[in-house]
Design a protein around this motif. Structure first.
Motif, PDB file in Angstrom:
ATOM      1  N   SER A 104       0.837  -1.195   0.000  1.00 30.63           N
ATOM      2  CA  SER A 104       0.000   0.000   0.000  1.00 30.63           C
ATOM      3  C   SER A 104       0.872   1.245   0.000  1.00 30.63           C
ATOM      4  O   SER A 104       2.041   1.193   0.374  1.00 30.63           O
ATOM      5  N   MET A 143      -6.716  -4.464  -2.088  1.00 26.78           N
ATOM      6  CA  MET A 143      -8.113  -4.053  -2.265  1.00 26.78           C
ATOM      7  C   MET A 143      -8.579  -4.297  -3.703  1.00 26.78           C
ATOM      8  O   MET A 143      -9.754  -4.575  -3.929  1.00 26.78           O
ATOM      9  N   PHE A 149     -12.026  -7.807   1.057  1.00 28.76           N
ATOM     10  CA  PHE A 149     -10.972  -7.624   2.059  1.00 28.76           C
ATOM     11  C   PHE A 149     -11.520  -7.162   3.401  1.00 28.76           C
ATOM     12  O   PHE A 149     -10.995  -7.515   4.447  1.00 28.76           O
ATOM     13  N   LYS A 152     -12.180  -9.722   6.260  1.00 29.84           N
ATOM     14  CA  LYS A 152     -11.096 -10.612   6.676  1.00 29.84           C
ATOM     15  C   LYS A 152     -10.359 -10.045   7.882  1.00 29.84           C
ATOM     16  O   LYS A 152     -10.018  -8.865   7.933  1.00 29.84           O
ATOM     17  N   HIS A 154      -7.355 -10.536   8.833  1.00 33.61           N
ATOM     18  CA  HIS A 154      -5.996 -10.097   8.498  1.00 33.61           C
ATOM     19  C   HIS A 154      -5.981  -8.615   8.107  1.00 33.61           C
ATOM     20  O   HIS A 154      -5.074  -7.885   8.494  1.00 33.61           O
ATOM     21  N   PHE A 155      -6.988  -8.184   7.360  1.00 33.53           N
ATOM     22  CA  PHE A 155      -7.068  -6.778   6.964  1.00 33.53           C
ATOM     23  C   PHE A 155      -7.159  -5.873   8.189  1.00 33.53           C
ATOM     24  O   PHE A 155      -6.417  -4.895   8.314  1.00 33.53           O
ATOM     25  N   TRP A 156      -8.053  -6.188   9.108  1.00 32.81           N
ATOM     26  CA  TRP A 156      -8.279  -5.335  10.265  1.00 32.81           C
ATOM     27  C   TRP A 156      -7.070  -5.321  11.189  1.00 32.81           C
ATOM     28  O   TRP A 156      -6.671  -4.268  11.689  1.00 32.81           O
ATOM     29  N   ARG A 158      -3.889  -6.017  10.391  1.00 34.79           N
ATOM     30  CA  ARG A 158      -2.693  -5.445   9.760  1.00 34.79           C
ATOM     31  C   ARG A 158      -2.866  -3.953   9.462  1.00 34.79           C
ATOM     32  O   ARG A 158      -1.888  -3.205   9.447  1.00 34.79           O
ATOM     33  N   THR A 159      -4.076  -3.521   9.214  1.00 37.71           N
ATOM     34  CA  THR A 159      -4.307  -2.131   8.832  1.00 37.71           C
ATOM     35  C   THR A 159      -4.503  -1.219  10.036  1.00 37.71           C
ATOM     36  O   THR A 159      -3.949  -0.122  10.072  1.00 37.71           O
TER      37      THR A 159
END
Length: 181
Positions: A104, A143, A149, A152, A154-156, A158-159
């Motif tokens: 990103s 995305m 995404f 999931k 993993h998204f929450w 990691r972001t």
């Protein structure tokens, strides 16, 4: 350790702001939007029908929630920055390290800031360009690849929920870099 002498290091607050500068620009926009929508919601509550109240309430909530999402994202990118800086310091320029942060715009900015502070920023920037990353690639690549995404874990994690990373080195004392334990 790869580096024997480091350039003078900026204050951690300055690094924090540089890493998330795009996020903090959007934070300012979301704060102004929230204030505007709040004013409109109060006006609608007094003078207008329910569907207009709902519209302004939804707009306000959208902007207000994004304030906290941007702050959490900025915190997570700062953790990426600290980890990348340690990795670059220990291993120098390494494609595997740089590829870790290619996903990103905000992660690339974190890696680039860490690399710049260690004097290898141009090398990292040239690598991203060689990989086809353009300056206008703001939407994270995951995305585009996976429209689901947001559902999931993993998204929450990691972001927005990146754990606190304690740097292994004291970069502020760059003349006598000491391993922190």
């Amino acid at each position: 350790m790869y580096f024997s002498v480091l350039p003078k290091q900026p204050h951690p607050i300055l690094s924090y702001l540089r890493v998330g500068r795009l996020l903090y620009y959007s934070l300012a926009i979301f704060i102004v939007e929230s204030w505007f929508y709040w004013v409109k919601l109060n006006e609608a509550y007094t003078y207008y029908s329910n569907w207009i109240i709902f519209f302004w309430a939804w707009s306000f909530m959208f902007s207000f929630i994004h304030i906290f999402l941007v702050l959490a994202d900025g915190w997570s990118r700062y953790q990426n920055y600290k980890r990348a800086k340690d990795q670059f310091f220990m291993h120098g320029f390494n494609r595997r390290i740089v590829d870790t942060y290619i996903g990103s715009k905000c992660q690339r900015m974190a890696a680039l800031e860490a690399a710049k502070e260690l004097g290898i920023g141009e090398e990292v920037k040239a690598y991203y360009i060689a990989k086809g990353v353009k300056w206008y690639h703001y939407v994270p690549y995951f995305m585009i690849k996976d429209p689901w995404f947001g559902f999931k874990k993993h998204f929450w994690s990691r972001t927005f929920l990146e754990g606190n990373y304690k740097p292994k080195f004291n970069y502020s004392n760059y003349q006598q870099l000491v391993l922190q334990t």
